[in-house]
Motif scaffolding. Structure first.
Motif, PDB file in Angstrom:
ATOM      1  N   ARG A   1      54.128  -4.888  -7.058  1.00  0.00           N
ATOM      2  CA  ARG A   1      53.988  -6.313  -6.753  1.00  0.00           C
ATOM      3  C   ARG A   1      54.431  -6.602  -5.318  1.00  0.00           C
ATOM      4  NH1 ARG A   1      53.330  -9.491 -11.328  1.00  0.00           N
ATOM      5  NH2 ARG A   1      53.611  -8.386 -13.318  1.00  0.00           N
ATOM      6  N   ILE A   2      55.126  -5.632  -4.737  1.00  0.00           N
ATOM      7  CA  ILE A   2      55.631  -5.768  -3.367  1.00  0.00           C
ATOM      8  C   ILE A   2      54.601  -5.179  -2.416  1.00  0.00           C
ATOM      9  CG2 ILE A   2      57.571  -5.267  -1.835  1.00  0.00           C
ATOM     10  CD1 ILE A   2      59.205  -4.658  -4.387  1.00  0.00           C
ATOM     11  N   LYS A   3      54.409  -5.798  -1.286  1.00  0.00           N
ATOM     12  CA  LYS A   3      53.382  -5.354  -0.352  1.00  0.00           C
ATOM     13  C   LYS A   3      53.953  -5.135   1.045  1.00  0.00           C
ATOM     14  CE  LYS A   3      49.738  -7.815  -2.893  1.00  0.00           C
ATOM     15  NZ  LYS A   3      48.627  -8.791  -2.820  1.00  0.00           N
ATOM     16  N   GLY A   4      53.173  -4.398   1.845  1.00  0.00           N
ATOM     17  CA  GLY A   4      53.529  -4.196   3.237  1.00  0.00           C
ATOM     18  C   GLY A   4      54.789  -3.366   3.428  1.00  0.00           C
ATOM     19  N   PRO A   5      55.522  -3.640   4.505  1.00  0.00           N
ATOM     20  CA  PRO A   5      56.726  -2.861   4.812  1.00  0.00           C
ATOM     21  C   PRO A   5      57.815  -3.011   3.754  1.00  0.00           C
ATOM     22  CG  PRO A   5      56.546  -4.783   6.257  1.00  0.00           C
ATOM     23  CD  PRO A   5      55.255  -4.656   5.545  1.00  0.00           C
ATOM     24  N   TYR A   6      57.785  -4.098   2.998  1.00  0.00           N
ATOM     25  CA  TYR A   6      58.780  -4.294   1.934  1.00  0.00           C
ATOM     26  C   TYR A   6      58.596  -3.249   0.826  1.00  0.00           C
ATOM     27  CZ  TYR A   6      59.303  -8.737   4.339  1.00  0.00           C
ATOM     28  OH  TYR A   6      59.498  -9.699   5.294  1.00  0.00           O
ATOM     29  N   PHE A   7      57.341  -2.873   0.572  1.00  0.00           N
ATOM     30  CA  PHE A   7      57.071  -1.825  -0.407  1.00  0.00           C
ATOM     31  C   PHE A   7      57.676  -0.501   0.063  1.00  0.00           C
ATOM     32  CE2 PHE A   7      54.447   1.816  -1.616  1.00  0.00           C
ATOM     33  CZ  PHE A   7      54.479   1.732  -2.998  1.00  0.00           C
ATOM     34  N   THR A   8      57.466  -0.178   1.329  1.00  0.00           N
ATOM     35  CA  THR A   8      57.974   1.083   1.884  1.00  0.00           C
ATOM     36  C   THR A   8      59.490   1.146   1.797  1.00  0.00           C
ATOM     37  OG1 THR A   8      56.093   1.180   3.403  1.00  0.00           O
ATOM     38  CG2 THR A   8      58.002   2.545   3.930  1.00  0.00           C
ATOM     39  N   ILE A   9      60.153   0.067   2.160  1.00  0.00           N
ATOM     40  CA  ILE A   9      61.620   0.026   2.114  1.00  0.00           C
ATOM     41  C   ILE A   9      62.111   0.166   0.679  1.00  0.00           C
ATOM     42  CG2 ILE A   9      63.644  -1.433   2.535  1.00  0.00           C
ATOM     43  CD1 ILE A   9      62.038  -2.654   4.892  1.00  0.00           C
ATOM     44  N   THR A  10      61.434  -0.499  -0.236  1.00  0.00           N
ATOM     45  CA  THR A  10      61.833  -0.447  -1.642  1.00  0.00           C
ATOM     46  C   THR A  10      61.677   0.956  -2.212  1.00  0.00           C
ATOM     47  OG1 THR A  10      61.141  -2.755  -1.915  1.00  0.00           O
ATOM     48  CG2 THR A  10      61.497  -1.467  -3.913  1.00  0.00           C
ATOM     49  N   THR A  11      60.601   1.657  -1.839  1.00  0.00           N
ATOM     50  CA  THR A  11      60.414   3.018  -2.352  1.00  0.00           C
ATOM     51  C   THR A  11      61.491   3.961  -1.839  1.00  0.00           C
ATOM     52  OG1 THR A  11      58.859   3.531  -0.540  1.00  0.00           O
ATOM     53  CG2 THR A  11      57.924   2.767  -2.636  1.00  0.00           C
TER      54      THR A  11
ATOM     55  N   GLU B   1      41.956  -1.422   3.472  1.00  0.00           N
ATOM     56  CA  GLU B   1      41.372  -2.185   4.577  1.00  0.00           C
ATOM     57  C   GLU B   1      41.743  -3.665   4.520  1.00  0.00           C
ATOM     58  OE1 GLU B   1      39.960  -0.648   7.049  1.00  0.00           O
ATOM     59  OE2 GLU B   1      40.279   1.229   5.965  1.00  0.00           O
ATOM     60  N   ASP B   2      41.629  -4.261   3.330  1.00  0.00           N
ATOM     61  CA  ASP B   2      41.955  -5.687   3.189  1.00  0.00           C
ATOM     62  C   ASP B   2      42.117  -5.989   1.701  1.00  0.00           C
ATOM     63  OD1 ASP B   2      42.124  -8.469   3.101  1.00  0.00           O
ATOM     64  OD2 ASP B   2      40.816  -8.715   4.842  1.00  0.00           O
ATOM     65  N   GLU B   3      43.341  -5.950   1.226  1.00  0.00           N
ATOM     66  CA  GLU B   3      43.582  -6.089  -0.203  1.00  0.00           C
ATOM     67  C   GLU B   3      43.197  -7.480  -0.718  1.00  0.00           C
ATOM     68  OE1 GLU B   3      47.120  -5.365  -3.534  1.00  0.00           O
ATOM     69  OE2 GLU B   3      47.457  -4.879  -1.427  1.00  0.00           O
ATOM     70  N   ARG B   4      43.485  -8.498   0.047  1.00  0.00           N
ATOM     71  CA  ARG B   4      43.158  -9.851  -0.406  1.00  0.00           C
ATOM     72  C   ARG B   4      41.654 -10.042  -0.540  1.00  0.00           C
ATOM     73  NH1 ARG B   4      46.470 -14.803   1.999  1.00  0.00           N
ATOM     74  NH2 ARG B   4      47.984 -13.620   0.760  1.00  0.00           N
ATOM     75  N   ALA B   5      40.905  -9.508   0.423  1.00  0.00           N
ATOM     76  CA  ALA B   5      39.440  -9.607   0.349  1.00  0.00           C
ATOM     77  C   ALA B   5      38.909  -8.834  -0.861  1.00  0.00           C
ATOM     78  CB  ALA B   5      38.824  -9.064   1.634  1.00  0.00           C
TER      79      ALA B   5
ATOM     80  N   GLY C   1      36.644  -9.386  -6.694  1.00  0.00           N
ATOM     81  CA  GLY C   1      36.746  -9.022  -8.101  1.00  0.00           C
ATOM     82  C   GLY C   1      37.342  -7.660  -8.389  1.00  0.00           C
ATOM     83  N   VAL C   2      37.899  -7.011  -7.375  1.00  0.00           N
ATOM     84  CA  VAL C   2      38.512  -5.694  -7.579  1.00  0.00           C
ATOM     85  C   VAL C   2      39.888  -5.877  -8.219  1.00  0.00           C
ATOM     86  CG1 VAL C   2      39.385  -3.600  -6.459  1.00  0.00           C
ATOM     87  CG2 VAL C   2      37.280  -4.695  -5.618  1.00  0.00           C
ATOM     88  N   ASN C   3      40.131  -5.186  -9.312  1.00  0.00           N
ATOM     89  CA  ASN C   3      41.438  -5.237  -9.987  1.00  0.00           C
ATOM     90  C   ASN C   3      42.397  -4.319  -9.230  1.00  0.00           C
ATOM     91  OD1 ASN C   3      43.670  -5.101 -11.702  1.00  0.00           O
ATOM     92  ND2 ASN C   3      42.422  -5.295 -13.543  1.00  0.00           N
ATOM     93  N   THR C   4      42.980  -4.829  -8.165  1.00  0.00           N
ATOM     94  CA  THR C   4      43.795  -3.999  -7.280  1.00  0.00           C
ATOM     95  C   THR C   4      45.062  -3.487  -7.967  1.00  0.00           C
ATOM     96  OG1 THR C   4      44.902  -5.964  -6.380  1.00  0.00           O
ATOM     97  CG2 THR C   4      42.936  -5.190  -5.226  1.00  0.00           C
ATOM     98  N   THR C   5      45.652  -4.292  -8.825  1.00  0.00           N
ATOM     99  CA  THR C   5      46.888  -3.876  -9.496  1.00  0.00           C
ATOM    100  C   THR C   5      46.655  -2.653 -10.373  1.00  0.00           C
ATOM    101  OG1 THR C   5      47.733  -6.146  -9.509  1.00  0.00           O
ATOM    102  CG2 THR C   5      48.750  -4.583 -11.032  1.00  0.00           C
TER     103      THR C   5
END
Length: 259
Positions: free
Chosen positions: A83-93, A162-166, A171-175
């Motif tokens: 649920r975390i994205k970007g640099p916050y995901f990296t730090i959390t991992t 490339e662009d997760e929001r797009a 309709g892509v189930n990104t999760t």
């Protein structure tokens, strides 16, 4: 003697290629830089070692169990983590990797993991068998990567990078895709860790969860080409051979200085 040394070098090359290629399955295709890869490698090592020492399981079943336990652990972590994205995901991992090491070395887990005492592991299989088993795992992960790269799922994973929001708007189930890639990456990492535990013959939290098992594969993947099929193979092979060459010459130089 020379055959054993050559096989040992080739085994380590294959091992780091496997770690790089398994990391690439998640991070290379989605762009999510994962520093928790070492947690899955270490979990695979411990699951395999415990299965062999405590349960008397055959080594190949123990290695398979290492992959399954690592994938399960990744699945549990993925619910809050992805649920975390970007640099916050990296730090959390990074925190997940260190937290896993601390938990596995705690007194609470000591009856199972032996904590800092470690687990001696003596498996009656030849070194050649270990080498060919690691080779088989590398072939498997490359085939899976190729299949993924040439599938619709692979294209959807790349759209996340490339662009997760797009991608979500289309309709892509990104999760679901991220969770699947995360678990697949952990599965191969756990298999590699489980097999490598038989090579080490002894594991403890320090060597099972050493941060080099994440950092080095990341460097190898970027060197060879992130998000590609053969990039991790190229990067892992070249950099591990270069590392061995440098260390051999450094040791030779030090011996001459000592003389």
């Amino acid at each position: 003697m020379y055959k054993r040394q050559t096989l040992s070098l080739l085994y380590l090359v294959l091992y780091f290629v496997l770690l790089a290629a398994s990391w690439n399955l998640m991070s290379g295709f989605t762009g999510y830089i994962n520093f928790a890869h070492v947690a899955f490698i270490g979990i695979g090592m411990y699951a395999s070692a415990i299965a062999i020492v405590d349960l008397g399981a055959p080594w190949f079943l123990a290695v398979a169990l290492g992959g399954l336990v690592a994938a399960t652990y990744a699945g549990v972590l993925s619910v809050p983590l992805l649920r975390i994205k970007g640099p916050y995901f990296t730090i959390t991992t990074l925190a997940v990797a260190e937290g896993t090491r601390v938990i596995m070395s705690s007194s609470f887990m000591e009856p199972l993991t032996r904590a800092g005492s470690g687990i001696p592991l003596f498996v009656r299989i030849s070194f050649e068998t270990k080498y060919f088993a690691m080779l088989a795992l590398v072939v498997a992960v490359v085939v899976v990567t190729y299949a993924l790269a040439n599938s619709r799922i692979g294209l959807r994973l790349l759209s996340i990078r490339e662009d997760e929001r797009a991608a979500e708007n289309l309709g892509v189930n990104t999760t679901r895709l991220k969770i699947g890639a995360f678990m697949l990456s952990a599965f191969f990492a756990g298999l590699g860790g489980g097999l490598h535990a038989t090579y080490l013959s002894y594991i403890d939290p320090f060597n099972a969860f050493h941060i080099k098992y994440t950092v080095i594969p990341i460097i190898m993947t970027f060197f060879g080409g992130i998000g590609t099929v053969l990039g991790p193979v190229l990067g892992g092979t070249v950099l591990e051979l270069f590392n061995d060459y440098i260390w051999a010459h450094v040791l030779r130089l030090l011996s001459l200085i000592h003389i």
